[in-house]
Design an enzyme around this catalytic site. Sequence first.
Site, PDB file in Angstrom:
ATOM      1  N   ASN A  11       0.853  -1.187   0.000  1.00 32.53           N
ATOM      2  CA  ASN A  11       0.000   0.000   0.000  1.00 32.53           C
ATOM      3  C   ASN A  11       0.895   1.246   0.000  1.00 32.53           C
ATOM      4  O   ASN A  11       1.506   1.565   1.007  1.00 32.53           O
ATOM      5  CB  ASN A  11      -0.900  -0.040   1.258  1.00 32.53           C
ATOM      6  CG  ASN A  11      -1.755   1.199   1.398  1.00 32.53           C
ATOM      7  OD1 ASN A  11      -1.871   2.007   0.491  1.00 32.53           O
ATOM      8  ND2 ASN A  11      -2.380   1.343   2.571  1.00 32.53           N
ATOM      9  N   LYS A  13      -0.085   4.269  -0.252  1.00 30.65           N
ATOM     10  CA  LYS A  13      -0.763   5.446   0.330  1.00 30.65           C
ATOM     11  C   LYS A  13      -0.541   6.662  -0.575  1.00 30.65           C
ATOM     12  O   LYS A  13      -0.478   6.495  -1.799  1.00 30.65           O
ATOM     13  CB  LYS A  13      -0.278   5.674   1.764  1.00 30.65           C
ATOM     14  CG  LYS A  13      -0.391   4.392   2.593  1.00 30.65           C
ATOM     15  CD  LYS A  13      -0.149   4.568   4.047  1.00 30.65           C
ATOM     16  CE  LYS A  13      -0.267   3.215   4.742  1.00 30.65           C
ATOM     17  NZ  LYS A  13      -0.134   3.296   6.182  1.00 30.65           N
ATOM     18  N   HIS A  95      -9.648   1.102   4.986  1.00 34.82           N
ATOM     19  CA  HIS A  95      -8.348   1.237   5.666  1.00 34.82           C
ATOM     20  C   HIS A  95      -8.522   2.166   6.859  1.00 34.82           C
ATOM     21  O   HIS A  95      -9.305   3.123   6.801  1.00 34.82           O
ATOM     22  CB  HIS A  95      -7.309   1.791   4.682  1.00 34.82           C
ATOM     23  CG  HIS A  95      -5.924   1.768   5.248  1.00 34.82           C
ATOM     24  ND1 HIS A  95      -5.484   2.703   6.158  1.00 34.82           N
ATOM     25  CD2 HIS A  95      -4.896   0.901   5.079  1.00 34.82           C
ATOM     26  CE1 HIS A  95      -4.233   2.411   6.507  1.00 34.82           C
ATOM     27  NE2 HIS A  95      -3.860   1.319   5.862  1.00 34.82           N
ATOM     28  N   GLU A  97      -6.884   4.541   7.923  1.00 34.27           N
ATOM     29  CA  GLU A  97      -6.685   5.971   7.622  1.00 34.27           C
ATOM     30  C   GLU A  97      -7.933   6.562   6.975  1.00 34.27           C
ATOM     31  O   GLU A  97      -8.264   7.727   7.201  1.00 34.27           O
ATOM     32  CB  GLU A  97      -5.439   6.151   6.737  1.00 34.27           C
ATOM     33  CG  GLU A  97      -4.177   5.922   7.551  1.00 34.27           C
ATOM     34  CD  GLU A  97      -3.008   5.347   6.779  1.00 34.27           C
ATOM     35  OE1 GLU A  97      -3.003   5.409   5.544  1.00 34.27           O
ATOM     36  OE2 GLU A  97      -2.090   4.809   7.438  1.00 34.27           O
ATOM     37  N   GLU A 167      -5.372  -5.213  10.669  1.00 33.17           N
ATOM     38  CA  GLU A 167      -4.350  -4.199  10.893  1.00 33.17           C
ATOM     39  C   GLU A 167      -4.631  -3.452  12.197  1.00 33.17           C
ATOM     40  O   GLU A 167      -5.434  -2.509  12.200  1.00 33.17           O
ATOM     41  CB  GLU A 167      -4.354  -3.181   9.745  1.00 33.17           C
ATOM     42  CG  GLU A 167      -4.021  -3.759   8.400  1.00 33.17           C
ATOM     43  CD  GLU A 167      -3.453  -2.696   7.462  1.00 33.17           C
ATOM     44  OE1 GLU A 167      -2.316  -2.851   7.041  1.00 33.17           O
ATOM     45  OE2 GLU A 167      -4.153  -1.707   7.195  1.00 33.17           O
ATOM     46  N   GLY A 173       2.391   2.037  10.813  1.00 36.99           N
ATOM     47  CA  GLY A 173       3.348   3.142  10.694  1.00 36.99           C
ATOM     48  C   GLY A 173       4.087   3.480  11.977  1.00 36.99           C
ATOM     49  O   GLY A 173       4.764   4.496  12.057  1.00 36.99           O
ATOM     50  N   SER A 213       3.413  -2.194  10.324  1.00 39.76           N
ATOM     51  CA  SER A 213       4.866  -2.222  10.541  1.00 39.76           C
ATOM     52  C   SER A 213       5.528  -3.528  10.111  1.00 39.76           C
ATOM     53  O   SER A 213       6.490  -3.986  10.740  1.00 39.76           O
ATOM     54  CB  SER A 213       5.198  -1.898  12.001  1.00 39.76           C
ATOM     55  OG  SER A 213       4.802  -0.567  12.299  1.00 39.76           O
TER      56      SER A 213
END
Length: 253
Positions: A11, A13, A95, A97, A167, A173, A213
Amino acid sequence: MAKRKKIFAANWKMNKTRDDALSFIYEVNTAIPKSDTFETVLFTPSIYLRSLVKRQEDMKIGAQNMHYLDKGAYTGEISADMLTNIGVSYVLIGHSERRTYFNEKDGEVNLKVKKALEKGLIPVVCVGEDLKTRDSGKTNQFLETQVKIALMGIEEKDIPNVVIAYEPIWAIGSGKVAEPKDANDAILFIREQIKKLYNKKVADKVRILYGGSVSPGNLPVLLEQPEIDGALVGGASLKVDSFLALANTFLAK
Ligand code: PGA
């Protein structure tokens, strides 16, 4: 039980210019291991999807988001038909985010999953708890709700085409990967929810990935876990060398 084909999902992003994306794909095309034991899916910014679909050799190209309606006055949005029409085959849905910064709710995630399946796209549905939920011991309850709503109204025949990415938000991240055993347990729990909603036969077919991560250093142990069918990788998928190291780890499994 048939073996589930693993997925290496990257991904990007909101990273890379078109020039960066094209030079990445040229380098990766010549070096990526050719294998039918796993598939590689690259989720790129939508503006490069067409270019990358045309230039990739062994990868599938996926979008990071789509709208759940077919068309209309929704400025800035992209429909499932637009994606399939340019050769996109996968789409990330929900996702964290998108959920956090764009206020996507479980109900909208469900509508998107349904639309993706109706149009022949493979949805990679993201679920996962935040740190507060984990610390209060409510992870399973939270995952149960997310999975149940995401799959609401989806017919049993379509379930094997759904991919889920577990996730945990605190791992995304942050450099703090989940303990492989904890990730395995959470994924097993998700599979049990699918079994409860449908049956064991379909639950055993659904691919469930871990994300958060993931790096070339921790991927080997994650892939040793029996329930983990692959990885969704953000940061470590951006550079050619670590992308290839991740792909080679899949090859070795
Ligand atoms: P990360 O991102 O690998 O950079 O933690 C994963 C993701 O958001 O899918």
